[in-house]
Design an enzyme around this catalytic site. Structure first.
Site, PDB file in Angstrom:
ATOM      1  CB  SER A  16      -0.890   0.012   1.250  1.00 45.36           C
ATOM      2  OG  SER A  16      -1.521   1.273   1.428  1.00 45.36           O
ATOM      3  CE1 TYR A  58      -4.062  -2.302   4.858  1.00 45.70           C
ATOM      4  CE2 TYR A  58      -3.220  -0.066   4.585  1.00 45.70           C
ATOM      5  CZ  TYR A  58      -3.718  -1.238   4.037  1.00 45.70           C
ATOM      6  OH  TYR A  58      -3.879  -1.340   2.673  1.00 45.70           O
TER       7      TYR A  58
END
Length: 252
Positions: A143, A156
């Site tokens: 990401s 995350y």
């Protein structure tokens, strides 16, 4: 010739969203067989498998809990046996809960790390064993939050940053076996209902993205196709950012 002619791919977390885009793109680019993994979303995964078949590839849905190391290994073995020799693994399965650090428990931290990172470690290790003689490619879906934090996403962000470094480390160690390992870092990818669920975020993204739109699952799929293809035969240990140019913006 299509880019992935004859390849056998396993896409984890392929029941929807980015995973669907990857699985279908692999089929459209000539993969002979695509294994569609899911944990519980069997109906959605079957719909993805149907689209894969429509695009000309064989498809099967396999269930596994990727927080269980044994399930990871069994999934890879099944995919290899069913497909007739695994050549590409895309570690896409992941979760993205929002939780501030102040109230986060160790169990909540471990759930994200185990799902996003440890599963990729275990699946990659198992894939390296079955790819040992013929080589292959592994791609982690990271990401842009691997490169920049967001409030409420500490677990995350940390898991995705670790995925990028795992890919680099695995590239170093698995390269002599003919196995390439890379990562793809997507920006904001559109999904049904996103604009109504998070209108402010979508508006900010449109204003900041040089290409002026959200990403599509197929954009990530195209990056994965490239990295699994012969066009990337001398590319390993790299992170390919797919974000419409948002990360090119100055931060001051």
């Amino acid at each position: 010739m299509r880019l992935l002619e004859g390849q056998v791919a396993l896409v984890t977390g392929a029941g929807g969203g980015i995973g669907r885009g990857i699985a279908v793109r692999f089929a459209e680019q000539g993969a002979a067989a695509v294994v569609v993994h899911c944990r519980t979303a069997v109906t959605a995964a079957e719909e993805v498998a149907a689209r894969v078949r429509e695009s000309g590839a064989r498809a099967v849905v396999l269930q596994a809990d990727l927080t269980d190391e044994n399930d990871c290994r069994e999934l890879v073995r099944e995919a290899d046996a069913w497909g007739g020799g695994l050549t590409a693994l895309v570690n896409n399965a992941g979760v993205q809960p929002v939780r501030e650090l102040l109230g986060m428990t160790a169990a909540e931290w471990r759930e994200v790390v185990d799902t996003n990172l440890t599963s990729a470690f275990a699946c990659t290790q198992a894939a390296a064993e079955v790819m040992e003689h013929g080589g292959g490619s592994v791609t982690h879906i990271a990401s842009i939050e691997a490169h920049g934090p967001a409030t409420g996403h500490a677990h995350y962000c940390a898991s995705k940053a670790a995925l990028v470094m795992h890919a680099r480390s695995a590239a170093l160690e698995y390269g002599p076996r003919g196995i390439r390992v890379n990562s793809v870092s997507p920006g904001l990818i559109d999904r049904e209902g996103l604009a109504s669920d998070w209108p402010q975020g979508v508006e900010r993204w449109h204003a900041k993205a040089p290409l002026g739109r959200l990403g599509r699952p197929e954009d990530v799929g195209d990056a994965c196709v490239f990295l699994a293809s012969p066009l990337a035969s001398w590319i390993t240990g790299q992170d390919l950012v797919v974000d419409g140019g948002v990360s090119a913006r100055p931060t001051w």
